[in-house]
Structures are given as C-alpha cells and as structure tokens.
Motif scaffolding. Structure first.
Motif, PDB file in Angstrom:
ATOM      1  N   THR A 248       9.085   8.861 -11.708  1.00 44.50           N
ATOM      2  CA  THR A 248       8.412   9.578 -12.742  1.00 44.50           C
ATOM      3  C   THR A 248       8.958  10.599 -12.839  1.00 44.50           C
ATOM      4  O   THR A 248       9.264  11.542 -11.668  1.00 44.50           O
ATOM      5  CB  THR A 248       6.824   9.731 -12.330  1.00 44.50           C
ATOM      6  OG1 THR A 248       6.307  10.686 -12.907  1.00 44.50           O
ATOM      7  CG2 THR A 248       6.640  10.334 -10.769  1.00 44.50           C
ATOM      8  N   GLY A 249       9.600  11.119 -13.960  1.00 40.51           N
ATOM      9  CA  GLY A 249      10.423  12.220 -14.066  1.00 40.51           C
ATOM     10  C   GLY A 249      11.496  12.333 -13.272  1.00 40.51           C
ATOM     11  O   GLY A 249      12.212  11.043 -13.076  1.00 40.51           O
ATOM     12  N   ASP A 250      11.938  13.268 -12.296  1.00 38.33           N
ATOM     13  CA  ASP A 250      13.237  13.411 -11.334  1.00 38.33           C
ATOM     14  C   ASP A 250      12.615  12.859 -10.003  1.00 38.33           C
ATOM     15  O   ASP A 250      13.153  13.084  -9.210  1.00 38.33           O
ATOM     16  CB  ASP A 250      13.828  14.705 -11.638  1.00 38.33           C
ATOM     17  CG  ASP A 250      12.688  15.859 -10.973  1.00 38.33           C
ATOM     18  OD1 ASP A 250      11.472  15.333 -10.844  1.00 38.33           O
ATOM     19  OD2 ASP A 250      12.960  16.959 -10.996  1.00 38.33           O
ATOM     20  N   ARG A 251      11.371  12.340  -9.741  1.00 31.49           N
ATOM     21  CA  ARG A 251      11.029  12.016  -8.785  1.00 31.49           C
ATOM     22  C   ARG A 251      10.937  10.641  -8.508  1.00 31.49           C
ATOM     23  O   ARG A 251      10.810   9.702  -9.224  1.00 31.49           O
ATOM     24  CB  ARG A 251       9.574  12.473  -8.436  1.00 31.49           C
ATOM     25  CG  ARG A 251       9.140  13.967  -8.395  1.00 31.49           C
ATOM     26  CD  ARG A 251       7.737  14.405  -8.314  1.00 31.49           C
ATOM     27  NE  ARG A 251       7.675  15.810  -8.234  1.00 31.49           N
ATOM     28  CZ  ARG A 251       7.840  16.518  -7.182  1.00 31.49           C
ATOM     29  NH1 ARG A 251       8.064  16.257  -6.317  1.00 31.49           N
ATOM     30  NH2 ARG A 251       7.757  17.785  -7.532  1.00 31.49           N
ATOM     31  N   VAL A 252      11.301   9.993  -7.281  1.00 30.93           N
ATOM     32  CA  VAL A 252      11.356   8.745  -6.882  1.00 30.93           C
ATOM     33  C   VAL A 252      10.294   8.358  -5.635  1.00 30.93           C
ATOM     34  O   VAL A 252      10.554   9.096  -4.624  1.00 30.93           O
ATOM     35  CB  VAL A 252      12.627   8.307  -6.322  1.00 30.93           C
ATOM     36  CG1 VAL A 252      12.872   6.580  -5.920  1.00 30.93           C
ATOM     37  CG2 VAL A 252      13.656   8.371  -7.535  1.00 30.93           C
ATOM     38  N   VAL A 253       9.299   7.834  -5.848  1.00 33.04           N
ATOM     39  CA  VAL A 253       8.040   8.077  -5.057  1.00 33.04           C
ATOM     40  C   VAL A 253       7.724   6.653  -4.444  1.00 33.04           C
ATOM     41  O   VAL A 253       7.553   5.613  -4.867  1.00 33.04           O
ATOM     42  CB  VAL A 253       6.714   8.410  -5.849  1.00 33.04           C
ATOM     43  CG1 VAL A 253       5.711   8.792  -4.898  1.00 33.04           C
ATOM     44  CG2 VAL A 253       7.008   9.817  -6.627  1.00 33.04           C
ATOM     45  N   LEU A 254       7.583   6.553  -3.158  1.00 36.06           N
ATOM     46  CA  LEU A 254       6.933   5.633  -2.251  1.00 36.06           C
ATOM     47  C   LEU A 254       5.698   5.632  -1.920  1.00 36.06           C
ATOM     48  O   LEU A 254       5.181   6.822  -1.335  1.00 36.06           O
ATOM     49  CB  LEU A 254       7.993   5.556  -1.034  1.00 36.06           C
ATOM     50  CG  LEU A 254       7.879   4.215  -0.129  1.00 36.06           C
ATOM     51  CD1 LEU A 254       8.433   2.817  -0.904  1.00 36.06           C
ATOM     52  CD2 LEU A 254       8.794   4.446   1.173  1.00 36.06           C
ATOM     53  N   PHE A 255       4.818   4.661  -2.198  1.00 36.97           N
ATOM     54  CA  PHE A 255       3.298   4.908  -1.689  1.00 36.97           C
ATOM     55  C   PHE A 255       3.461   3.756  -0.347  1.00 36.97           C
ATOM     56  O   PHE A 255       3.497   2.763  -0.550  1.00 36.97           O
ATOM     57  CB  PHE A 255       2.482   4.135  -2.889  1.00 36.97           C
ATOM     58  CG  PHE A 255       2.402   4.872  -4.187  1.00 36.97           C
ATOM     59  CD1 PHE A 255       1.372   5.862  -4.363  1.00 36.97           C
ATOM     60  CD2 PHE A 255       3.477   4.973  -4.951  1.00 36.97           C
ATOM     61  CE1 PHE A 255       1.176   6.476  -5.363  1.00 36.97           C
ATOM     62  CE2 PHE A 255       3.164   5.857  -5.925  1.00 36.97           C
ATOM     63  CZ  PHE A 255       2.286   6.616  -6.303  1.00 36.97           C
ATOM     64  N   ASP A 256       3.081   4.746   0.717  1.00 40.13           N
ATOM     65  CA  ASP A 256       3.073   4.147   2.001  1.00 40.13           C
ATOM     66  C   ASP A 256       4.527   3.718   2.136  1.00 40.13           C
ATOM     67  O   ASP A 256       5.231   3.389   1.465  1.00 40.13           O
ATOM     68  CB  ASP A 256       2.154   2.808   2.095  1.00 40.13           C
ATOM     69  CG  ASP A 256       0.554   3.486   2.153  1.00 40.13           C
ATOM     70  OD1 ASP A 256       0.562   4.729   2.733  1.00 40.13           O
ATOM     71  OD2 ASP A 256      -0.314   2.668   1.599  1.00 40.13           O
TER      72      ASP A 256
END
Length: 317
Positions: free
Chosen positions: A105-113
């Motif tokens: 999302t945007g410039d973020r790379v996000v891990l959920f758990d």
C-alpha cells in the motif's frame, strides 16, 4: 468498534523456546526483487483488495487431535465427528493452516503476522521462502501488524540465530498485547530482540493509511483483527478469532483451548459471524484451509464458511 462488550482477560501465550530473528525494511533498493501479483505457487496466492496488491503466504500448518482437548473442548466426540463428516472434512486429526498475509500500500510493504518461524519445528518456517517466491526480500518489509502474541504469529519475527528476521520493519500491536507478551517469561528472548522495533496502538486505531485495527476480544488480552479498505472494497484479517473452518464457524460457542477467556471469545465469534454474514464481509482466516479467503454465510440457525471461488453456501472441505 468492539465485537463484544466484555473485556478480554487471561490469555494463553503459546511458545516453544523460540529462537530469534527477523529482517524487514522500509526501502526498496533497486537491486532487490519487487513483488509481482502475477506470481502464484503452492505457497503463494496473489489477490487484490480494490487497487491494492495482496498475497497469502504459506508458513506451514498444524495438526491437532480430535479428542476434545484442543478444539470443541468438552463436546461429545460423536457430535464433533458428525459435524465434520457432514462437511466432508476428515475427523482426525484436525488440520490448521498457518498463512500470514502480505500487502503493498503506497510505499509500504506490510506483513500481517510473522508465522511460527522455527518455534514449532516443521509446522512453520516456510514464510521467508514464500516471500521470495512473491518477489519480496525480508529487508523490504516496512511494517508487521501483529494480531496477537502466540508463537505461531510472532515466532517468525526472529531467526534461529536470535537476530531480527525483518530488521527494517516497525512491529505494531495493541498496547495490551505487548504488555501480555512482555509478561510471558517463555518469550523473554524474543521480547528483548524485538523491543526496539515495537510500536503500540490503541483499540480501533487507524494503524496505517487504509488499515484499521478491529478489536475482537477473548483470545488474548489485546487480540485484534485488521480491516483493509481500498475504494469500495475491503477485507477483514481476523487473526485467531477462529481456528477451524467447520467447528469455529458452525459451532462458534464450542470452546477452543487456545482462547484465554473462552466465554468472551465465543461471544466474539458469534458477533463476528453475524456482522460478516449481514455485511457480506470478505474475510482472511489465518488458520482456515489455504489460502483462507472467503465469506461466512448464514445457514439455518448457524453459519457456514464459503471459500472464495467455491459454490455458494457450500462449506469448505
């Protein structure tokens, strides 16, 4: 908004002498791989949430006995077997997947758990390889959103050598969950390693743009789901609000060993399924059969899990 009015108390923090490690980053160097939503394998499932790219990532799986000690505690085995058989699911053992989720999302790379890492032996440990298949290196992860502090969700934050697995990532969880994790002596080494990276938030906070924490009480003191919204589409990552696609959905009031406050957790599950069915919510279930994406529908007096792409109102087998 809370899905129950009771406060969550006394949680079981599953752990198994974790080794420590993890590495992430908020930057994407030019020589690093970039995630590609077209990549799909047995361990990587790309999908979209509105205009946002997301991936289901396989970490591993668990098998638990159908003997009333873990799922459906105290229920007659004949009743559990009948429920599972009617859904076309093997009666013993009971299989639980472990599949963290990735979001760009945007410039973020996000891990959920962060999966189990080396905590549960062969039960986990595939996450790093799954990320690589998706085209993402650990140092590209900018944020890790933790649903709760059980070992199969935080074990992968650290490597077997005791170092951060995702060194560039902020590790975000509720203040209540962080306090519970810090109080668990069996997690002391992990806590010491991740402390500089941890950022806490309050119930219901917008944790990242378009990502809001949704408290679902009872599993652990600060257990939270996450709602991701993009345009007119959304997805709710439910953490450990539920564990089994038949037992947890069709019998939300059956007790699960992992729930620290069983009565509250059972009320929360029922409220979640009512909200999901009435609102046609798209859900991501960490422990349901791969890749864990689908809907909960009403079926008579109860509910049924409908995996994405499955026939309407048909339970996952």
């Amino acid at each position: 908004m809370r899905l129950t009015t009771s406060a969550a108390v006394a949680a079981i923090l599953m752990s198994a002498g974790l080794g420590l490690a993890a590495c992430n980053s908020g930057t994407e160097p030019a020589d690093k791989p970039v995630a590609d939503s077209r990549v799909e394998s047995a361990d990587v499932h790309p999908f979209m949430i509105g205009t946002l790219e997301a991936w289901a990532l396989r970490d591993g799986g668990l098998e638990v006995p159908n003997d009333g000690s873990v799922l459906a505690m105290g229920e007659p085995k004949a009743d559990v077997d009948a429920l599972l058989t009617a859904a076309g699911v093997p009666t013993d053992p009971l299989s639980l997947s472990i599949q963290p989720m990735l979001l760009k999302t945007g410039d973020r790379v996000v891990l959920f758990d962060a999966g189990a890492g080396s905590a549960f032996g062969p039960a986990g440990g595939k996450l790093t390889a799954s990320l690589a298949t998706a085209g993402v290196s650990p140092d590209q992860i900018t944020d890790i959103l933790i649903s709760h502090g059980h070992g199969d969700h935080v074990g992968g934050l650290v490597k077997a050598d005791g170092t951060l697995a995702y060194p560039n990532a902020a590790i975000r969880m509720t203040a209540e969950e962080w306090a519970a994790l810090q109080a668990n002596g069996e997690m002391a080494d992990l806590v010491a390693t991740i402390t500089p990276k941890v950022e806490t938030f309050v119930d219901g906070a917008e944790v990242l743009p378009g990502v809001t924490a949704v408290p679902i009480d009872g599993h652990t003191p600060g257990h939270t789901a996450y709602e991701i919204v993009s345009g007119d589409q959304s997805l709710l990552y439910i953490g450990d609000s539920a564990h089994h696609q038949v037992i947890s959905v069709q019998r939300p009031d059956w007790t699960i060993q992992f729930d620290g406050d069983p009565d509250t957790a059972e009320a929360s599950r029922k409220a979640l399924w009512e909200r999901a069915a009435d609102g046609d919510l798209r859900l991501y279930a960490v422990h349901f059969p791969w890749p864990g994406i689908g809907h909960v529908r009403r079926q008579g007096e109860t509910f049924v899990w409908e995996a994405e792409g499955a026939a309407p109102h048909q339970a996952e087998h």
